[in-house]
Design a protein around this motif. Sequence first.
Motif, short mmCIF file in Angstrom:
data_model
loop_
_atom_site.label_atom_id
_atom_site.label_comp_id
_atom_site.label_asym_id
_atom_site.label_seq_id
_atom_site.Cartn_x
_atom_site.Cartn_y
_atom_site.Cartn_z
N LEU A 26 16.41 -15.50 20.47
CA LEU A 26 17.36 -14.40 20.39
C LEU A 26 16.64 -13.10 20.08
O LEU A 26 16.90 -12.07 20.69
N ILE A 27 15.78 -13.14 19.09
CA ILE A 27 14.97 -11.97 18.74
C ILE A 27 13.64 -12.48 18.21
O ILE A 27 13.62 -13.34 17.32
N GLU A 28 12.59 -11.99 18.78
CA GLU A 28 11.27 -12.44 18.39
C GLU A 28 10.51 -11.30 17.73
O GLU A 28 10.76 -10.13 18.04
N PRO A 29 9.61 -11.62 16.83
CA PRO A 29 8.82 -10.56 16.20
C PRO A 29 8.06 -9.75 17.26
O PRO A 29 7.65 -10.29 18.29
N VAL A 68 23.90 -12.79 26.15
CA VAL A 68 23.82 -11.32 26.05
C VAL A 68 22.36 -10.88 26.05
O VAL A 68 21.98 -9.95 26.77
N MET A 69 21.54 -11.54 25.26
CA MET A 69 20.14 -11.13 25.12
C MET A 69 19.33 -11.41 26.39
O MET A 69 18.38 -10.68 26.69
N GLU A 70 19.72 -12.43 27.15
CA GLU A 70 19.00 -12.71 28.40
C GLU A 70 19.29 -11.65 29.45
O GLU A 70 18.48 -11.43 30.33
N ASP A 71 20.43 -10.99 29.35
CA ASP A 71 20.79 -9.89 30.25
C ASP A 71 20.22 -8.61 29.65
O ASP A 71 20.93 -7.85 29.00
#
Length: 113
Positions: A26-29, A68-71
């Motif tokens: 989802l969110i990576e450093p 959402v994050m993949e778009d």
Amino acid sequence: MYKVSEFSEMTGLSKETLRYYAEVKLIEPAYIDPNNNYRYYDDGSYFLAILLVKLRSFGFTIQEMISVMEDESFEHLEDLLIQKKETIRLQIEELQQKTEEIDAFLASGKETK
């Protein structure tokens, strides 16, 4: 760059949640120090984290947030938000109906006394 503890405080996401969000992509450093494996986040990460906090508060599932994050253009975000709003509206209607049924049931119990 922000250390995990700073970033956690800024966003309201716990360190554990940030770790989990990184696992599920989802969110990576923005950067991981190869010497000590410390994770760092940047301003772009902050925007994404705040978006995730908002989506979660709207009741989005992890899978919906991943979509959402993949778009990356967020082209379909408005459509997803409208769909989520409609789902919530329907849930409200169902809950309102249940409360009315409970009231009717309680009233019928009082009538037999």
